[in-house]
Write a protein that holds these residues in place. Structure first.
Motif, mmCIF file in Angstrom:
data_model
loop_
_atom_site.group_PDB
_atom_site.id
_atom_site.type_symbol
_atom_site.label_atom_id
_atom_site.label_comp_id
_atom_site.label_asym_id
_atom_site.label_seq_id
_atom_site.Cartn_x
_atom_site.Cartn_y
_atom_site.Cartn_z
ATOM 1 N N GLY B 66 0.827 -1.199 0.000
ATOM 2 C CA GLY B 66 0.000 0.000 0.000
ATOM 3 C C GLY B 66 0.860 1.246 0.000
ATOM 4 O O GLY B 66 2.093 1.171 0.008
ATOM 5 N N PRO B 67 0.199 2.400 0.021
ATOM 6 C CA PRO B 67 0.937 3.662 0.073
ATOM 7 C C PRO B 67 1.609 3.822 1.451
ATOM 8 O O PRO B 67 1.272 3.085 2.369
ATOM 9 N N PRO B 68 2.567 4.746 1.588
ATOM 10 C CA PRO B 68 3.265 4.911 2.873
ATOM 11 C C PRO B 68 2.306 5.053 4.055
ATOM 12 O O PRO B 68 2.608 4.586 5.163
ATOM 13 N N GLU B 69 1.130 5.647 3.831
ATOM 14 C CA GLU B 69 0.162 5.831 4.925
ATOM 15 C C GLU B 69 -0.304 4.503 5.509
ATOM 16 O O GLU B 69 -0.783 4.432 6.633
ATOM 17 N N ALA B 70 -0.200 3.426 4.711
ATOM 18 C CA ALA B 70 -0.663 2.116 5.185
ATOM 19 C C ALA B 70 0.202 1.591 6.331
ATOM 20 O O ALA B 70 -0.145 0.608 6.975
ATOM 21 N N ALA B 71 1.342 2.271 6.592
ATOM 22 C CA ALA B 71 2.191 1.876 7.725
ATOM 23 C C ALA B 71 1.390 1.880 9.020
ATOM 24 O O ALA B 71 1.669 1.090 9.928
#
Lengths: 334, 265
Positions: B66-71
């Protein structure tokens, strides 16, 4: 690819040697797709004791049936069925493969698609051949519909729920070719089916109910859901639900109505405490009369039904139950 | 030690997903600021791994693309008890369909090394395709059982599982390594604890991109996807609503009348 005359395939789904309705439904639809492409409809039928079924498939519009009739194929086995279908598909190169969104299809379709390195669209609500002779696969999404295509790789694969397409008119005079698939049908033993247990469903089956009651997040909690169950009994209605009710653990996945659940066509639909999401509404599009109860007058559900009641379902359902009871009492005393 | 990988996905909060709409003019998606959360069924997948951990020695890796926000959802899984968190994030992974997603995750599982068991939610609440688990299993040359509703782990690496059918279940024996996609009926996922959140603070998330996985850009993301979306459209409604008005009692009475007219009562 422009003049691809390779066939359209349907993978048959059977239970106790009888075809599930989704199979003739898909054969009927494939007939239309194949006519548009100027090609043939072929079915892969696996089972044990299914050798009388090809005539039904020919009557539904198929020209050829690949028949695997063997004790080793009696039950769906992921590895065995995948090997057989992939082997046939690599040899005969169908341009389209359709399967039902059944327990089998939902597992088998991705196994076959991955082995064939091709695309697979889930739970389509319509299929068409476009001007480029490519299969348009329509699914509901975001309050509307989206079209998905698999432009380059073949076969183009999709699953479709039972009830999306009508049963075709049967032409009993139609005959076709049966090609028998020879074994041995063996697997590595990494998966063994120990038993298949059939459990009788509770309540009135959704597929045949003349009235379907569906409810969703608006039920509020488990107590609220119990009121919904009570209402379904009072109306002798089949009880369905939307995804939030499954997510909350109130209702079984098997009773979910919509794109990835059941498609039903009752006389009357009563939707309570749900917002009218497209994924749900496509499942009851065939209902004759539609009624919704929702506490928000602006809810999208009201633009998709014939009658609306604006009220909180937690407060409204008990009153409705009481009124139904009074009505029934009056009937008895008359 | 048993090595379990749990694949998880950040999805738009299902409770607010109705706010994502197709713009009738531009035919593009209006995302409506819906927050991203852990896909509900992936909580059951993680819970399955955590429950097995109470009975034997287990190492749990959580893997997400996913995008970095999915961290943030990987972090949440670490706080719930996972041992390692990996986020596959790269611009090149964007626009992936189920096939390309399954391939990317399979490469992640492979790089992480020697998984005995891979758990996935049966479907994601946004894509709802159910394909990632079985397709990933095929790419990893592992067997798969979908819609698992009961697991009986065995030390001899042949687990017994029950998998839901429309009208019952299959009981199966599966030799590990294997992929299982799980249903809500399998368990009740635990909720975050304060001590879990504190412990997770010390755990770092491993981020792998295209180069780390060593895969061709042609096989991931939009380029690696066999299917594409060609059109979005809004749907015309053919029905016109007539509201039943009045007090609650009156509305209920009129609705009963309506149900009599259409033959339900």
């Amino acid at each position: 690819m422009k003049d691809d005359k390779s066939p359209v395939w349907v993978i048959a789904d059977q239970e106790s040697c009888n075809l599930l309705p989704v199979t003739p439904q898909l054969v009927g639809k494939s007939r239309k797709l194949a006519d548009d492409l100027g090609t043939t409809v072929e079915v892969v039928l696996l089972g044990d004791g299914v050798d009388t079924q090809p005539s039904n498939l020919f009557a539904s519009g198929a020209e050829r049936v690949f028949l695997g009739n063997d004790p080793a194929l009696a039950e769906y086995h992921p590895d065995v069925y995948t090997d057989v279908i992939v082997g046939l598909a690599e040899k005969h190169k169908p341009q389209i493969i359709l399967m039902g969104s059944t327990s089998m299809g939902r597992e088998l379709a991705p196994l076959v698609a991955a082995r064939l390195s091709t695309g697979l669209t889930a739970h389509c609500i319509d299929l068409n051949i476009n001007a480029d002779r490519v299969l348009e696969q329509i699914i509901p999404a975001y309050g509307g519909e989206i079209t998905i295509v698999c432009p380059e790789r073949r076969p183009q694969m999709a699953t479709v729920a039972q009830g999306v397409f009508p049963l075709p008119a049967l032409d009993e005079g139609c005959r076709g070719e049966v090609v028998s698939i020879d074994g041995p049908f063996v697997h590595t033993g990494r998966v063994e089916i120990l038993e298949v247990v059939i459990e009788a469903p509770e309540g009135i089956p959704l597929d045949t109910a003349t009235c379907v009651l569906a409810a969703g997040a608006g039920a509020g909690d488990l107590e609220g859901w119990k009121l919904i169950v009570e209402l379904s009994k009072a109306l002798s209605a089949g009880l369905g639900c939307t995804r939030p009710a499954v997510d909350e653990g109130w209702a079984e996945l098997e009773t979910m109505i919509g794109q990835s659940g059941k498609m039903v066509s009752p006389e009357t639909y009563l939707g309570i405490g749900l917002s009218g999401e497209q994924q749900h509404m496509v499942g009851i599009a065939g209902a004759k009369t539609m009624i919704a109860v929702n506490n928000d007058k602006k809810s999208p559900v009201f633009s998709q039904v014939d009658y609306g009641v604006v009220d909180d379902c937690r407060d409204f359902v008990p009153v409705l139950l009481e009124k139904i009871r009074q009505y029934r009492e009056k009937q008895v005393s008359c | 030690m048993l090595k379990i990988v749990v694949c998880v996905k950040a999805v738009p909060d299902p409770k607010a997903a109705g706010n994502i709409k197709i713009d009738p003019q531009t035919k593009t998606l209006l995302r409506g600021n819906v927050p991203m959360v852990l896909n509900p069924l992936d909580k059951n997948a993680l819970e399955a791994a955590l429950q097995i951990k109470t009975g034997m020695e287990v190492h749990i890796t959580v893997l997400s693309m996913g995008p970095p926000e999915a961290a943030s959802i990987v972090k949440e899984c670490l706080a719930l008890g996972a041992d390692r968190g990996i986020l596959l994030s790269d611009r090149g992974f964007g626009g992936a369909d189920a096939f390309a997603t399954a391939y990317t995750l399979a490469m992640g599982v492979q790089k992480n090394g020697d998984a005995d068991v891979v758990f996935c939610g049966m479907a994601s609440s946004d894509g709802a395709t159910e394909w990632v688990g079985p397709e990933m299993a095929t790419m990893l040359d592992m067997p798969v059982v979908t819609m698992v509703r009961e697991i009986i782990p065995h030390a001899d690496e042949a687990w017994e599982v029950k998998s839901a059918l429309e009208n019952g279940y299959r009981r199966m024996r599966v030799r590990l390594p294997a992929v299982f996609t799980v249903t809500r009926d399998l368990n009740s996922p635990r909720t975050l604890s304060f001590s879990g959140i504190i412990k997770a603070r010390k755990k770092t998330i491993t981020e792998w991109g295209l180069d780390d996985l060593g895969v061709s850009a042609e096989r991931v993301g939009l380029k690696g996807s066999p299917t594409i979306v060609t059109e979005m459209r809004t749907v015309e409604n053919t029905r016109k609503v007539e509201f039943i008005e009045g007090t609650r009692e009156e509305k209920a009475e009129q609705l009963v009348q309506k149900l009599v007219e259409v033959g339900v009562l």
